[in-house]
Structures are given as structure tokens and as C-alpha cells.
Design an enzyme around this catalytic site. Structure first.
Site, PDB file in Angstrom:
ATOM      1  NE  ARG A 103     -67.835 -93.719 -76.714  1.00 14.29           N
ATOM      2  CZ  ARG A 103     -66.708 -93.296 -76.140  1.00 14.29           C
ATOM      3  NH1 ARG A 103     -66.739 -92.293 -75.271  1.00 14.29           N
ATOM      4  NH2 ARG A 103     -65.549 -93.837 -76.438  1.00 14.29           N
TER       5      ARG A 103
ATOM      6  CB  SER B  79     -66.863 -98.562 -81.305  1.00 12.03           C
ATOM      7  OG  SER B  79     -65.466 -98.486 -81.419  1.00 12.03           O
TER       8      SER B  79
ATOM      9  CD  GLU C  64     -69.904 -96.381 -78.852  1.00 14.03           C
ATOM     10  OE1 GLU C  64     -69.800 -95.406 -79.613  1.00 14.03           O
ATOM     11  OE2 GLU C  64     -68.928 -96.906 -78.300  1.00 14.03           O
TER      12      GLU C  64
END
Length: 338
Positions: free
Chosen positions: A159, A229, A325
Site C-alpha cells: 500500500r 478496507s 489506508e
């Protein structure tokens, strides 16, 4: 003039911006971003709005990237796909499947645009964007020049990418080129894909399974605002994993090629009993603890308060720090979650 951003963020947070410009060509995208940067005006380049938490009205210009176009080329061994930044990611996955270009199927139904994919190095079910990245074209704002980076130059991680680090707020991605091998090898060692036989499974079967799984677990942002998410799956050392496994025998984790273990953040949050927990209208989803949702009138600040509470609870139980995130946006740009 104040413009609502509700339709431009999948969390459906009720914030506004000073101005909003939708661009449909690469030339227009370059021109507008260069001009705003030179004038030192706050600027937010927006794709699908699926990775943002607005905490305040944005005191600047939102540039909505709606550039379209996909080109397919090939050599003896590989398919090359060049995609404009505003194309929808899932639509690209479907287009490739229809053309019998396999490889992206594990990343079906990831929300957002193609231009946003490299920034976050999106991934799902054992496959990440960087596996297929050939080249990224972007506008470098401090020079005003178009630049091309190959895969290695993008410095991809879990990520992560150079666009979130050294080039944060300095790069506007204009075009992405992917490279997919004609000899397809399925990736089926993750979650619900493990029951497939690698010798007979098709890309379409993987695509259908991923779509079914995501739709059964993840709420549709058009119905219940969310950004997918919310937390990264934390990486821990083998030693830390073994210590946790002794205490929590049903711990869900996946060993990585470097020997580390990726813990399932959703399992950690579920274990501390936070499914359904809410602060105001910001809540942990009842079906998938990794997803935070807007029950109707959540504010970005409530979302942040909820995220911080989850981080505290998980750390107290497991000694593991969860990292969000999505980007948290303040009045003039990205801020730390607080």
C-alpha cells in the site's frame, strides 16, 4: 461559491469545496494542475473518491479526473495496456477479461480509478498492482514536465509507492501502462480461491469468486458510505507472529516471501469485539470489521475518532499498531488522523 463533495467521496461525507473542475483530456488535466500549482492554490486531484476522509470543507480547488481511453498492444510474450488516469479500475478488469487478457481478475471490484491505483499500490487476494505495472506517466508539478517512471522507479511497497512518499503532492498521474504475460498463471493461494484446482481454473472463475466474495462481505458505497478496507493488514516478524500465535491460537495471518507475517486486520478488530461499534453515525461494519461505514450522517471527525479508538483497542490487546489506508483531508490538504 461552495460546492458539495458528497457525490465525490464514497464515504458520502457532507463537506464542500471552493471550486470543482472536471477534466476530460490529458492536455486539460496538465494545464489546470500546472496553473493551480504556479498560483500556489490548494489543489486536490480526485479520482473515484474511494480513498478519502474529508474532515472539513476543502479551502481550494478539486480537480476531478475523468480522462478516458484504453490502448492494447502486444509482442510475442506480453500484452501491454495503456490507460488514461480517469478510467474506472473495475471496468478495466472486465475489459481485459472480455479480451481474454488474464491477470487482473484477483483485483476485481476494487473501487476507484486507474490513476489512483499506483499511488496506493492497490491489491486483493494475493495480487498487487505492482505485479503488472510497466510504466507510469505523471505531471511533476515543481518542474511542469511530464515524466515516465518504470516499475522499479515507483518504489512500490505494501500500500505504498513513491507517489505517497517523495512525490506526495508533487505528481499528478496522467497515464498507466500495464504489462501482462500471455502465459497466465493463476494466483489462488488466498482465502476463498484456495479451493480451485490450478490446472483447470479459469480467470473468469477467479473473477466471479472475487466479485461474489466482495459483494457478500463489503457494503456497496452507494447504499452505505465507506472506503473499503480502512486499515492496512499489519506486517510482523516471525518472532512476533509466533508469540501472538501462542496466545491467540486462531490468529489469521499469511506468511510473506521475506519471512514476515501479514496479520488479518479485520480479524484483530473482530476479536476485540468492535463489529457494529459506532461513534455517532460512523460505525464498524457488522459483516466485515475492516470496513468503517457511514450510517447516514457521519462526519469525517467521527470516522477519525472511531479509527483511533480501534487502533487503541487493537494495540492494547495485541501490541500491534494498525495504520489507516485512506487519506485524511483537512481544509487545505492531507493531515494526520487525529
Amino acid at each position: 461559491m461552495s460546492i458539495s463533495l458528497v457525490a465525490f467521496n464514497t464515504f458520502a461525507l457532507q463537506q464542500n469545496c471552493n471550486s470543482l473542475v472536471e477534466v476530460t483530456s490529458k492536455a486539460e488535466l496538465i494545464d489546470i494542475c500546472n496553473n493551480l500549482y504556479k498560483q500556489e492554490l490548494p489543489m486536490l486531484v480526485l479520482g473515484g473518491g474511494s480513498n478519502l476522509v474529508f474532515t472539513e470543507d476543502y479551502d481550494g480547488t478539486v480537480v476531478k479526473v475523468s480522462t478516458k481511453g484504453i490502448q492494447f498492444t502486444a509482442d510475442d510474450d506480453y500484452q501491454y495496456i495503456t490507460i488514461q488516469a480517469g478510467e474506472n479500475w473495475h471496468n478495466l478488469v472486465e475489459s481485459c477479461l472480455q479480451k481474454q487478457i488474464d491477470g487482473l481478475e484477483n483485483m476485481a471490484l476494487i473501487p476507484g480509478t486507474v490513476g489512483a491505483a499506483p499511488i496506493q499500490n492497490i491489491g486483493a487476494y494475493g495480487v498487487e498492482f505492482n505485479r503488472f505495472c510497466y510504466e507510469i506517466e505523471f505531471l511533476q508539478l515543481d518542474t511542469g514536465h511530464l515524466v515516465r517512471f518504470n516499475n522499479q522507479q515507483c518504489d512500490f511497497g505494501y500500500r505504498e509507492s513513491i507517489f505517497k512518499k517523495q512525490l506526495n503532492n508533487l505528481a499528478v498521474i496522467t497515464e498507466v501502462t500495464l504489462k501482462l504475460a500471455k502465459h497466465w498463471v493463476p494466483v489462488i493461494d488466498y482465502g476463498p480461491l484456495q479451493h480451485f484446482d490450478p490446472s483447470t481454473v479459469t480467470a473468469k472463475q477467479i473473477f466471479d469468486c472475487v466479485c461474489h466474495t466482495r459483494q457478500s462481505k463489503l457494503p456497496d458505497p452507494k447504499v452505505l458510505g465507506n472506503v473499503g478496507s480502512f486499515f492496512k493488514n499489519p506486517l510482523v516478524s516471525t518472532k512476533a507472529y509466533n508469540q501472538l500465535k501462542l496466545r491467540f491460537t486462531d490468529l489469521v495471518a499469511y506468511q510473506q516471501v521475506d519471512g514476515q507475517y501479514k496479520l488479518a486486520a479485520g480479524w484483530l478488530i473482530d476479536y476485540v469485539g468492535l463489529k457494529g461499534f459506532h461513534i455517532g453515525d460512523a460505525a464498524v461494519h457488522q459483516e466485515q470489521a475492516l470496513v468503517l461505514v457511514n450510517l447516514g450522517n457521519a462526519t469525517g471527525k467521527q470516522v477519525c475518532q472511531l479509527a483511533l479508538y480501534i487502533i487503541e483497542m487493537v494495540f492494547d490487546k495485541f501490541g500491534v499498531i494498525l495504520q489507516p489506508e485512506p487519506r485524511v483531508m483537512g481544509s487545505v490538504g492531507e493531515i494526520d488522523i487525529k
